[in-house]
Design an enzyme around this catalytic site. Sequence first.
Site, PDB file in Angstrom:
ATOM      1  N   LYS A  68       0.815  -1.224   0.000  1.00 44.93           N
ATOM      2  CA  LYS A  68       0.000   0.000   0.000  1.00 44.93           C
ATOM      3  C   LYS A  68       0.847   1.274   0.000  1.00 44.93           C
ATOM      4  O   LYS A  68       0.456   2.276  -0.592  1.00 44.93           O
ATOM      5  CB  LYS A  68      -0.946   0.000   1.204  1.00 44.93           C
ATOM      6  N   ASP A 105     -10.361   1.901   2.770  1.00 41.41           N
ATOM      7  CA  ASP A 105     -10.513   1.092   3.992  1.00 41.41           C
ATOM      8  C   ASP A 105     -11.366   1.804   5.036  1.00 41.41           C
ATOM      9  O   ASP A 105     -12.261   1.207   5.639  1.00 41.41           O
ATOM     10  CB  ASP A 105      -9.139   0.788   4.613  1.00 41.41           C
ATOM     11  N   GLY A 130      -3.831  -0.784  17.971  1.00 44.56           N
ATOM     12  CA  GLY A 130      -2.983  -0.926  16.791  1.00 44.56           C
ATOM     13  C   GLY A 130      -2.597   0.432  16.230  1.00 44.56           C
ATOM     14  O   GLY A 130      -3.321   1.427  16.416  1.00 44.56           O
ATOM     15  N   ALA A 131      -1.473   0.472  15.547  1.00 47.18           N
ATOM     16  CA  ALA A 131      -0.999   1.729  14.958  1.00 47.18           C
ATOM     17  C   ALA A 131      -0.299   1.438  13.631  1.00 47.18           C
ATOM     18  O   ALA A 131       0.628   2.142  13.245  1.00 47.18           O
ATOM     19  CB  ALA A 131      -0.060   2.447  15.928  1.00 47.18           C
ATOM     20  N   LEU A 218     -11.044  -5.785  12.903  1.00 46.31           N
ATOM     21  CA  LEU A 218     -10.848  -5.582  11.464  1.00 46.31           C
ATOM     22  C   LEU A 218     -10.439  -6.897  10.797  1.00 46.31           C
ATOM     23  O   LEU A 218     -10.681  -7.099   9.609  1.00 46.31           O
ATOM     24  CB  LEU A 218      -9.783  -4.502  11.197  1.00 46.31           C
TER      25      LEU A 218
HETATM   26  P1  NDP Z   1       0.357  -3.771  10.093  1.00 47.03           P
HETATM   27  O1  NDP Z   1       1.365  -4.860   9.958  1.00 47.03           O
HETATM   28  O2  NDP Z   1       0.558  -2.481   9.401  1.00 47.03           O
HETATM   29  O3  NDP Z   1       0.192  -3.427  11.669  1.00 47.03           O
HETATM   30  C1  NDP Z   1       0.028  -4.453  12.596  1.00 47.03           C
HETATM   31  C2  NDP Z   1      -0.405  -3.870  13.935  1.00 47.03           C
HETATM   32  O4  NDP Z   1      -0.751  -4.959  14.792  1.00 47.03           O
HETATM   33  C3  NDP Z   1       0.689  -3.093  14.662  1.00 47.03           C
HETATM   34  O5  NDP Z   1       0.068  -2.067  15.401  1.00 47.03           O
HETATM   35  C4  NDP Z   1       1.297  -4.166  15.576  1.00 47.03           C
HETATM   36  O6  NDP Z   1       1.882  -3.635  16.750  1.00 47.03           O
HETATM   37  C5  NDP Z   1       0.062  -4.922  15.977  1.00 47.03           C
HETATM   38  N1  NDP Z   1       0.287  -6.314  16.376  1.00 47.03           N
HETATM   39  C6  NDP Z   1       0.764  -7.326  15.589  1.00 47.03           C
HETATM   40  N2  NDP Z   1       0.771  -8.482  16.287  1.00 47.03           N
HETATM   41  C7  NDP Z   1       0.301  -8.193  17.536  1.00 47.03           C
HETATM   42  C8  NDP Z   1       0.068  -8.961  18.710  1.00 47.03           C
HETATM   43  N3  NDP Z   1       0.334 -10.282  18.752  1.00 47.03           N
HETATM   44  N4  NDP Z   1      -0.440  -8.339  19.815  1.00 47.03           N
HETATM   45  C9  NDP Z   1      -0.710  -7.018  19.782  1.00 47.03           C
HETATM   46  N5  NDP Z   1      -0.508  -6.223  18.690  1.00 47.03           N
HETATM   47  C10 NDP Z   1      -0.011  -6.824  17.585  1.00 47.03           C
HETATM   48  O7  NDP Z   1      -1.035  -4.439   9.692  1.00 47.03           O
HETATM   49  P2  NDP Z   1      -2.352  -3.683   9.171  1.00 47.03           P
HETATM   50  O8  NDP Z   1      -2.527  -2.464   9.996  1.00 47.03           O
HETATM   51  O9  NDP Z   1      -2.320  -3.565   7.707  1.00 47.03           O
HETATM   52  O10 NDP Z   1      -3.498  -4.768   9.511  1.00 47.03           O
HETATM   53  C11 NDP Z   1      -3.973  -4.929  10.839  1.00 47.03           C
HETATM   54  C12 NDP Z   1      -5.206  -5.849  10.812  1.00 47.03           C
HETATM   55  O11 NDP Z   1      -6.270  -5.237  10.090  1.00 47.03           O
HETATM   56  C13 NDP Z   1      -4.956  -7.208  10.146  1.00 47.03           C
HETATM   57  O12 NDP Z   1      -5.605  -8.187  10.921  1.00 47.03           O
HETATM   58  C14 NDP Z   1      -5.632  -7.067   8.794  1.00 47.03           C
HETATM   59  O13 NDP Z   1      -6.104  -8.316   8.307  1.00 47.03           O
HETATM   60  C15 NDP Z   1      -6.811  -6.160   9.154  1.00 47.03           C
HETATM   61  N6  NDP Z   1      -7.344  -5.408   7.992  1.00 47.03           N
HETATM   62  C16 NDP Z   1      -8.633  -5.675   7.619  1.00 47.03           C
HETATM   63  C17 NDP Z   1      -9.203  -5.002   6.550  1.00 47.03           C
HETATM   64  C18 NDP Z   1     -10.605  -5.316   6.171  1.00 47.03           C
HETATM   65  O14 NDP Z   1     -11.038  -4.879   5.085  1.00 47.03           O
HETATM   66  N7  NDP Z   1     -11.372  -5.997   7.002  1.00 47.03           N
HETATM   67  C19 NDP Z   1      -8.442  -3.987   5.787  1.00 47.03           C
HETATM   68  C20 NDP Z   1      -7.099  -3.760   6.289  1.00 47.03           C
HETATM   69  C21 NDP Z   1      -6.583  -4.481   7.346  1.00 47.03           C
HETATM   70  P3  NDP Z   1       3.426  -3.115  16.752  1.00 47.03           P
HETATM   71  O15 NDP Z   1       3.394  -1.749  16.156  1.00 47.03           O
HETATM   72  O16 NDP Z   1       3.797  -3.126  18.190  1.00 47.03           O
HETATM   73  O17 NDP Z   1       4.211  -4.102  15.917  1.00 47.03           O
END
Ligand code: NDP
Length: 275
Positions: A68, A105, A130-131, A218
């Site tokens: 993206k 999104d 999440g961030a 999500l």
């Molecule tokens: P990113 O990889 O950009 O970000 C992941 C985020 O999740 C970070 O904030 C990370 O924290 C956190 N994280 C990862 N693993 C853990 C854990 N075990 N415990 C706590 N926090 C965790 O992913 P995206 O933001 O792109 O996606 C996030 C979610 O949203 C996914 O599940 C994706 O499938 C979903 N999504 C759904 C969409 C839909 O249309 N329904 C569209 C887009 C996304 P840290 O910063 O500390 O690493």
Amino acid sequence: MKAPDRYAVFGHPIGHSQSPRIHALFAAATQQAMTYEAEDIPPEGFNDAISRFLGSGGRGLNITVPLKELAFLVADTLSPEAGRSKAVNTLLFSPDGHIHGDNTDGRGLVRDLTLNLGIPLKGRRILILGAGGAARGILEPLLKLEPAQVTLANRTTEKARQLAFEFEDLGPLRALAMAALQDQQYDIILNATAASLQGDVPPLPDQILAAGGCCYDLAYGKEPTPFVLWGLQQGAVLSRDGIGMLVEQAAEAFWLWRGIRPDTPSVIATLRGTH
Ligand code: NDP
């Protein structure tokens, strides 16, 4: 006879994508002559793949993880949401080669919450976990609906602080450390972490969900996600996964490409296997 218009989703990996099925359902329901394929494109091959797709007459693309931010860079013009989030999930190609980038999104999430699920956002206290890219993409559309406050909390607190800093001019937005969520209460908790994909739930205190509150993950899967189950245990009046958002963000892309808004509730029901 004119060949059908070509669309695709690029991602890496892409095997799990539901987008071809969703767009085939949209196209059939609205009688659009179009094809839609999934292509596995590694980041290092992204620019070449875009040129190839454009050169072969492709009309539009969906872009998913981890591409993206690269799609943001190839766009000539951007929607306000894409410009703010610095991430693009939809590209529209004009016959003269112009590339427009959008991020659907956030609009998809807001439509699912407010129209499909009937959850009002105005005046509500919202917690976003999440961030990452997803949190970044949903902030502007959420803040536009005038919630009382949006709080960001993330495993890595500094990333939540940075995100709050970038978007705080749009409304009442703050970042808190996960540990600082003790004694807080929220009407709506949105899980925008990838924790569910690993079978985890972010560590949240009991009582954090206000009476009558809702949870929304999500992430989505065949079974209810761990966060959806957590929400039900906490007494949420609604606890849902992100299938509705997935379909709504696709419908926003379809609207941009075809100028037609497909019926979404029937497609959501089909994907959930209840139709
Ligand atoms: P990113 O990889 O950009 O970000 C992941 C985020 O999740 C970070 O904030 C990370 O924290 C956190 N994280 C990862 N693993 C853990 C854990 N075990 N415990 C706590 N926090 C965790 O992913 P995206 O933001 O792109 O996606 C996030 C979610 O949203 C996914 O599940 C994706 O499938 C979903 N999504 C759904 C969409 C839909 O249309 N329904 C569209 C887009 C996304 P840290 O910063 O500390 O690493």
